[in-house]
Design an enzyme around this catalytic site. Structure first.
Site, PDB file in Angstrom:
ATOM      1  N   GLU A 246      10.692  -8.377  -3.026  1.00 33.14           N
ATOM      2  CA  GLU A 246      11.372  -7.022  -2.698  1.00 33.14           C
ATOM      3  C   GLU A 246      10.798  -6.655  -1.252  1.00 33.14           C
ATOM      4  O   GLU A 246       9.529  -6.280  -1.156  1.00 33.14           O
ATOM      5  CB  GLU A 246      10.771  -5.870  -3.549  1.00 33.14           C
ATOM      6  CG  GLU A 246      10.871  -6.096  -4.784  1.00 33.14           C
ATOM      7  CD  GLU A 246      12.687  -6.135  -5.257  1.00 33.14           C
ATOM      8  OE1 GLU A 246      13.285  -5.488  -4.352  1.00 33.14           O
ATOM      9  OE2 GLU A 246      12.946  -6.413  -6.478  1.00 33.14           O
ATOM     10  N   LEU A 247      11.484  -6.858  -0.057  1.00 36.36           N
ATOM     11  CA  LEU A 247      11.093  -6.948   1.304  1.00 36.36           C
ATOM     12  C   LEU A 247      11.337  -5.613   2.089  1.00 36.36           C
ATOM     13  O   LEU A 247      11.670  -4.669   1.621  1.00 36.36           O
ATOM     14  CB  LEU A 247      11.543  -8.183   1.626  1.00 36.36           C
ATOM     15  CG  LEU A 247      11.173  -9.533   0.734  1.00 36.36           C
ATOM     16  CD1 LEU A 247      11.778 -10.825   1.459  1.00 36.36           C
ATOM     17  CD2 LEU A 247       9.601  -9.709   0.696  1.00 36.36           C
TER      18      LEU A 247
ATOM     19  N   GLY B 292       6.719  -6.492  -0.267  1.00 40.36           N
ATOM     20  CA  GLY B 292       5.782  -6.366   1.055  1.00 40.36           C
ATOM     21  C   GLY B 292       6.841  -6.738   2.043  1.00 40.36           C
ATOM     22  O   GLY B 292       8.190  -6.613   1.847  1.00 40.36           O
ATOM     23  N   SER B 293       6.320  -7.174   3.211  1.00 44.73           N
ATOM     24  CA  SER B 293       6.981  -7.454   4.449  1.00 44.73           C
ATOM     25  C   SER B 293       7.902  -8.801   4.166  1.00 44.73           C
ATOM     26  O   SER B 293       7.565  -9.716   3.240  1.00 44.73           O
ATOM     27  CB  SER B 293       6.299  -7.631   5.653  1.00 44.73           C
ATOM     28  OG  SER B 293       5.403  -8.958   5.505  1.00 44.73           O
TER      29      SER B 293
ATOM     30  N   TRP C 157       0.836  -1.258  -0.009  1.00 39.69           N
ATOM     31  CA  TRP C 157      -0.034  -0.050  -0.158  1.00 39.69           C
ATOM     32  C   TRP C 157       0.879   1.237   0.041  1.00 39.69           C
ATOM     33  O   TRP C 157       0.121   2.315  -0.390  1.00 39.69           O
ATOM     34  CB  TRP C 157      -0.855  -0.040   1.198  1.00 39.69           C
ATOM     35  CG  TRP C 157      -0.294  -0.413   2.385  1.00 39.69           C
ATOM     36  CD1 TRP C 157      -0.002  -1.703   3.138  1.00 39.69           C
ATOM     37  CD2 TRP C 157       0.655   0.584   3.352  1.00 39.69           C
ATOM     38  NE1 TRP C 157       0.829  -1.733   4.299  1.00 39.69           N
ATOM     39  CE2 TRP C 157       1.087  -0.334   4.357  1.00 39.69           C
ATOM     40  CE3 TRP C 157       1.070   1.909   3.177  1.00 39.69           C
ATOM     41  CZ2 TRP C 157       1.999   0.194   5.157  1.00 39.69           C
ATOM     42  CZ3 TRP C 157       1.872   2.277   4.096  1.00 39.69           C
ATOM     43  CH2 TRP C 157       2.534   1.319   5.065  1.00 39.69           C
ATOM     44  N   ASN C 158       2.273   1.075   0.188  1.00 40.52           N
ATOM     45  CA  ASN C 158       2.964   2.334   0.791  1.00 40.52           C
ATOM     46  C   ASN C 158       2.922   3.413  -0.544  1.00 40.52           C
ATOM     47  O   ASN C 158       3.046   4.555  -0.301  1.00 40.52           O
ATOM     48  CB  ASN C 158       4.122   2.083   1.559  1.00 40.52           C
ATOM     49  CG  ASN C 158       5.016   1.245   0.416  1.00 40.52           C
ATOM     50  OD1 ASN C 158       4.559   0.566  -0.436  1.00 40.52           O
ATOM     51  ND2 ASN C 158       6.361   1.545   0.713  1.00 40.52           N
TER      52      ASN C 158
ATOM     53  N   ASP D 137      -2.784  -4.115  -2.243  1.00 36.93           N
ATOM     54  CA  ASP D 137      -3.106  -4.059  -1.034  1.00 36.93           C
ATOM     55  C   ASP D 137      -4.550  -3.652  -0.981  1.00 36.93           C
ATOM     56  O   ASP D 137      -4.883  -2.711  -1.778  1.00 36.93           O
ATOM     57  CB  ASP D 137      -2.210  -3.262  -0.368  1.00 36.93           C
ATOM     58  CG  ASP D 137      -2.490  -3.669   1.374  1.00 36.93           C
ATOM     59  OD1 ASP D 137      -1.972  -4.252   2.015  1.00 36.93           O
ATOM     60  OD2 ASP D 137      -3.405  -2.793   1.736  1.00 36.93           O
TER      61      ASP D 137
ATOM     62  N   CYS E 280      10.177   1.647   1.714  1.00 34.00           N
ATOM     63  CA  CYS E 280      11.131   0.596   1.927  1.00 34.00           C
ATOM     64  C   CYS E 280      12.555   0.964   2.188  1.00 34.00           C
ATOM     65  O   CYS E 280      13.272   0.454   2.749  1.00 34.00           O
ATOM     66  CB  CYS E 280      11.043  -0.429   0.812  1.00 34.00           C
ATOM     67  SG  CYS E 280      10.960   0.051  -0.792  1.00 34.00           S
TER      68      CYS E 280
ATOM     69  N   GLU F  43      12.179  -3.186  11.854  1.00 31.10           N
ATOM     70  CA  GLU F  43      11.846  -1.990  11.010  1.00 31.10           C
ATOM     71  C   GLU F  43      10.419  -1.198  11.518  1.00 31.10           C
ATOM     72  O   GLU F  43       9.601  -1.923  11.933  1.00 31.10           O
ATOM     73  CB  GLU F  43      11.393  -2.653   9.429  1.00 31.10           C
ATOM     74  CG  GLU F  43      10.911  -1.619   8.461  1.00 31.10           C
ATOM     75  CD  GLU F  43      10.441  -2.372   7.041  1.00 31.10           C
ATOM     76  OE1 GLU F  43       9.666  -3.428   7.586  1.00 31.10           O
ATOM     77  OE2 GLU F  43      10.566  -1.742   6.097  1.00 31.10           O
TER      78      GLU F  43
ATOM     79  N   LYS G 283      -2.664  -8.578  -7.405  1.00 28.33           N
ATOM     80  CA  LYS G 283      -3.507  -8.419  -6.134  1.00 28.33           C
ATOM     81  C   LYS G 283      -2.985  -7.255  -5.492  1.00 28.33           C
ATOM     82  O   LYS G 283      -1.916  -7.345  -4.963  1.00 28.33           O
ATOM     83  CB  LYS G 283      -3.498  -9.469  -5.315  1.00 28.33           C
ATOM     84  CG  LYS G 283      -4.752  -9.405  -4.236  1.00 28.33           C
ATOM     85  CD  LYS G 283      -4.285 -10.175  -3.197  1.00 28.33           C
ATOM     86  CE  LYS G 283      -3.332  -9.545  -2.122  1.00 28.33           C
ATOM     87  NZ  LYS G 283      -3.774  -7.952  -1.774  1.00 28.33           N
TER      88      LYS G 283
HETATM   89  P1  NAD Z   1       2.499  -7.459   3.610  1.00 23.08           P
HETATM   90  O1  NAD Z   1       3.646  -8.122   3.248  1.00 23.08           O
HETATM   91  O2  NAD Z   1       1.648  -7.421   5.018  1.00 23.08           O
HETATM   92  O3  NAD Z   1       1.654  -6.983   2.641  1.00 23.08           O
HETATM   93  C1  NAD Z   1       2.153  -7.011   1.148  1.00 23.08           C
HETATM   94  C2  NAD Z   1       1.116  -7.421   0.142  1.00 23.08           C
HETATM   95  O4  NAD Z   1       0.904  -8.733   0.319  1.00 23.08           O
HETATM   96  C3  NAD Z   1      -0.463  -7.015   0.411  1.00 23.08           C
HETATM   97  O5  NAD Z   1      -1.014  -6.943  -0.943  1.00 23.08           O
HETATM   98  C4  NAD Z   1      -0.984  -8.039   0.988  1.00 23.08           C
HETATM   99  O6  NAD Z   1      -2.229  -8.170   0.905  1.00 23.08           O
HETATM  100  C5  NAD Z   1      -0.198  -9.472   0.779  1.00 23.08           C
HETATM  101  N1  NAD Z   1      -0.267 -10.311   1.398  1.00 23.08           N
HETATM  102  C6  NAD Z   1      -0.327 -10.483   2.973  1.00 23.08           C
HETATM  103  N2  NAD Z   1      -0.278 -11.935   2.915  1.00 23.08           N
HETATM  104  C7  NAD Z   1      -0.013 -12.718   2.149  1.00 23.08           C
HETATM  105  C8  NAD Z   1       0.030 -13.978   1.880  1.00 23.08           C
HETATM  106  N3  NAD Z   1      -0.020 -14.946   3.020  1.00 23.08           N
HETATM  107  N4  NAD Z   1       0.017 -14.374   0.682  1.00 23.08           N
HETATM  108  C9  NAD Z   1      -0.095 -13.583  -0.379  1.00 23.08           C
HETATM  109  N5  NAD Z   1      -0.343 -12.290  -0.296  1.00 23.08           N
HETATM  110  C10 NAD Z   1      -0.079 -11.943   0.989  1.00 23.08           C
HETATM  111  O7  NAD Z   1       3.360  -5.977   3.754  1.00 23.08           O
HETATM  112  P2  NAD Z   1       2.732  -4.613   4.347  1.00 23.08           P
HETATM  113  O8  NAD Z   1       3.134  -4.645   5.838  1.00 23.08           O
HETATM  114  O9  NAD Z   1       1.572  -4.206   3.994  1.00 23.08           O
HETATM  115  O10 NAD Z   1       3.897  -3.458   3.590  1.00 23.08           O
HETATM  116  C11 NAD Z   1       4.850  -3.197   4.354  1.00 23.08           C
HETATM  117  C12 NAD Z   1       6.074  -3.891   3.980  1.00 23.08           C
HETATM  118  O11 NAD Z   1       6.800  -3.859   2.936  1.00 23.08           O
HETATM  119  C13 NAD Z   1       7.527  -3.266   4.693  1.00 23.08           C
HETATM  120  O12 NAD Z   1       8.200  -4.295   5.283  1.00 23.08           O
HETATM  121  C14 NAD Z   1       8.257  -2.617   3.616  1.00 23.08           C
HETATM  122  O13 NAD Z   1       9.600  -2.462   4.074  1.00 23.08           O
HETATM  123  C15 NAD Z   1       7.799  -3.665   2.613  1.00 23.08           C
HETATM  124  N6  NAD Z   1       7.950  -2.878   1.271  1.00 23.08           N
HETATM  125  C16 NAD Z   1       9.055  -3.272   0.626  1.00 23.08           C
HETATM  126  C17 NAD Z   1       9.521  -2.560  -0.584  1.00 23.08           C
HETATM  127  C18 NAD Z   1      10.737  -2.970  -1.494  1.00 23.08           C
HETATM  128  O14 NAD Z   1      10.852  -2.579  -2.562  1.00 23.08           O
HETATM  129  N7  NAD Z   1      11.793  -3.910  -1.042  1.00 23.08           N
HETATM  130  C19 NAD Z   1       8.633  -1.866  -1.315  1.00 23.08           C
HETATM  131  C20 NAD Z   1       7.483  -1.381  -0.391  1.00 23.08           C
HETATM  132  C21 NAD Z   1       7.322  -2.038   0.792  1.00 23.08           C
END
Ligand code: NAD
Length: 543
Positions: free
Chosen positions: A280-281, A258-259, A183-184, A209, A314, A412, A207
């Site tokens: 990308e985490l 995501g995370s 979402w960020n 967020d 991130c 983080e 998919k």
């Molecule tokens: P998150 O992992 O909770 O969610 C990210 C996405 O994954 C969302 O669309 C969510 O619906 C989906 N998701 C959640 N659980 C899932 C599962 N079990 N299977 C499949 N999809 C699933 O992350 P968040 O907390 O919403 O986002 C913030 C994190 O993302 C931070 O840690 C940040 O550093 C990271 N991030 C990294 C980058 C990068 O380029 N490295 C960029 C942006 C954000």
């Protein structure tokens, strides 16, 4: 602080409704956005469930619209449609694909006000941070359009028998790529990874967020307007843990942002199917201010490094190591600049930082700061929520005296909180910057570019910016971007960013000689001849 307080209804794109409808009685109505506009976007979600989930603006808590939810059967439909579209798309010449990509570039620049308004409404970020989103997607579209032949044309390689073995490497699309985005940066993260997938001849099932579906859907609408076939990019909506499995089950490759915790779940599921994925985490990114840094420039950069998008980025910095020689001067400037930041809720230009996206984010930031302060950290700036500005506002916060027993030392925060550490010895600063499990992005401030580049080689992060926070690497699309260690696998951008979506195929045509004894030669004589050949080739320095 000089807070902007007016959530301005007047703005460039004209998305807002003239008078509020009541979403409690009309599910399609919205206080903040025109319901017809929202419906045109949400119609793109593949959904037959009849269920929808409301989404709200972090600025005010106002509802923005209702997002139709997808079932597992809808995910299947999305993949079926995408597969059909992909077959035709893979046969479409690169010139036509590039043309659509460049049309998208222009469209994004032309419609940037609309994009930025929607991103601001959904994410609560400041307008200047929302502007980075169309900017980054336009850069990405232009880059992959202009480099399509360079990255995707068949390439000639050295054959084993010079002159007699002709080798070509072809790049074939993987098929349908599953993209799961956070979402960020809802517009950038929706599109920037999918564009090279399309360029390489793939289709996408995406998919986004749940909190920022509309920005992603606007991106998909623009793709169609730019000339990409409608079915080539399918969008599904729903909880990640419910739709993730069915998506991975049907994907030929998965791109996840995501995370780290979710990234590991995705990696395990992809491993079960033996399909590739890029991840990308998260990060806990360090910034180093060396003894010869230009202090003012470093202080200005530190504000952007730590507080862009309220630290929900991130690649933003949460740990800062400052050389003894400049520590006091630097900290004074950094604190002064931070305290002068204007917090703002609304669509207007002029604010330096917006809201956090949600209560969950606010709770994490609050907990990290309270934990640190409770254990003895000092607050040099910020350190409190600002409910007077909006439900999830938190001040940009600088901490000193953070120790390993505090949560924000290694975890983080993903918010506007940075910890300052003094260092005397550069080698020790590098070791502290490398401590922990993440390795996404780093920044070094120094007047000596050569020395800074040498130090960069010792930092275990996927990107290192010298005399800049993160923009220099992130916007240089020709170079790879991604994380080492727990910050990810694979790279976006550059050649790696598009080749991940292709299968490479080597085709070798052999002439005259064959790989077996010829003309009645014994196996032993053949082995001797080949051995002599290898020695000769090495002498001739052939690869
Ligand atoms: P998150 O992992 O909770 O969610 C990210 C996405 O994954 C969302 O669309 C969510 O619906 C989906 N998701 C959640 N659980 C899932 C599962 N079990 N299977 C499949 N999809 C699933 O992350 P968040 O907390 O919403 O986002 C913030 C994190 O993302 C931070 O840690 C940040 O550093 C990271 N991030 C990294 C980058 C990068 O380029 N490295 C960029 C942006 C954000």
């Amino acid at each position: 602080m000089n807070p902007m307080s007016d959530p301005a209804p007047e703005h460039a794109s004209g998305l807002a409704t003239a008078g509020p409808a009541d979403p409690e009685h009309d599910r399609t109505a919205s206080y903040a956005l025109d319901p017809g506009y929202v419906r045109a976007l949400t119609d793109r979600v593949v959904s037959t469930t009849g269920e929808s989930v409301p989404t709200y603006s972090p600025f005010t808590g106002q509802p923005l619209g209702a997002i139709p939810q997808s079932s597992t059967a809808d995910v299947e439909t999305a993949y079926r449609r995408a597969q059909r579209a992909q077959e035709a798309w893979a046969a479409t010449p690169l010139e036509d694909r590039s043309r659509a990509m460049l049309a998208l570039h222009d469209l994004i620049l032309d419609r940037q006000d609309e994009i930025i308004d929607l991103v601001c409404w959904e994410s609560g970020k400041a307008r200047k941070h929302a502007f980075d989103e169309p900017l980054h997607v336009a850069l990405t579209a232009r880059y992959y359009a202009r480099t399509a032949h360079e990255h995707l044309d068949p390439s000639r390689k050295a054959g084993v028998v010079p002159g007699l073995t002709r080798v070509e490497v072809n790049r074939e699309p993987k098929g349908v790529v599953g993209v799961i985005s956070p979402w960020n940066y809802p517009f950038t993260m929706a599109l920037c990874d999918g564009l090279p997938a399309l360029m390489a001849g793939n289709a996408v099932v995406h998919k986004p967020d749940a909190q920022t579906m509309l920005s992603a859907l606007l991106g998909v609408q623009l793709l169609e307007e730019a000339g990409f076939p409608r079915d080539l990019w399918q969008v599904v909506a729903g909880p990640g843990r419910e739709l993730g499995g069915p998506m991975i089950e049907r994907s030929d490759y998965v791109c996840f942002t995501g995370s780290t915790a979710t990234g590991k779940v995705i990696a395990r599921q992809c491993a079960d199917r033996l399909i590739g994925c890029s991840l990308e985490l998260g990060g806990k990114n360090p910034i180093l201010v060396l003894r010869d840094a230009a202090v003012d420039r470093a202080a200005e950069g530190a504000v952007r490094a730590a507080f862009s998008n309220a630290g929900q980025l991130c690649v933003s910095m949460e740990r800062m190591f400052v050389a003894d020689q400049v520590y006091d001067r630097f900290v004074a400037r950094f604190v002064e600049r931070t305290k002068a930041m204007r917090l703002g809720s609304g669509l207007e230009w002029g604010s330096d930082m917006g809201s956090l996206i949600s209560k969950a984010q606010l709770d994490t930031v609050t907990a990290h700061v309270e934990d640190a302060v409770g254990k003895g950290a000092r607050v040099l700036a910020g350190g409190r929520a600002r409910p007077d500005l909006g439900p999830y506002f938190y001040e940009p916060t600088i901490l000193e005296g953070v120790t390993p027993d505090m949560t924000c030392f290694g975890d983080e925060t993903f918010g506007p909180v940075i910890a300052l550490y003094r260092f005397h010895d550069e080698a020790e600063a590098v070791a502290r910057a490398n401590a922990g499990e993440y390795g996404l992005n780093a920044s070094i401030y120094s007047r000596d570019g050569k020395r800074a580049r040498a130090i960069a080689r010792q930092i275990r992060c996927g990107t290192v910016n010298i005399n800049e926070a993160f923009g220099a690497t992130f916007a240089s699309i020709d170079s790879p971007m991604g994380g080492m260690r727990q910050s990810g696998m694979g790279r976006r951008q550059g050649a790696e960013g598009i080749h991940r979506y292709t299968e490479s195929q080597s085709v070798a045509t052999q002439r005259v000689v064959r790989f077996a004894p010829m003309l009645g030669m014994s196996d032993q004589a053949y082995a001797r001849m080949m051995t002599a050949n290898l020695r000769l080739m090495n002498k001739l320095r052939r690869k």
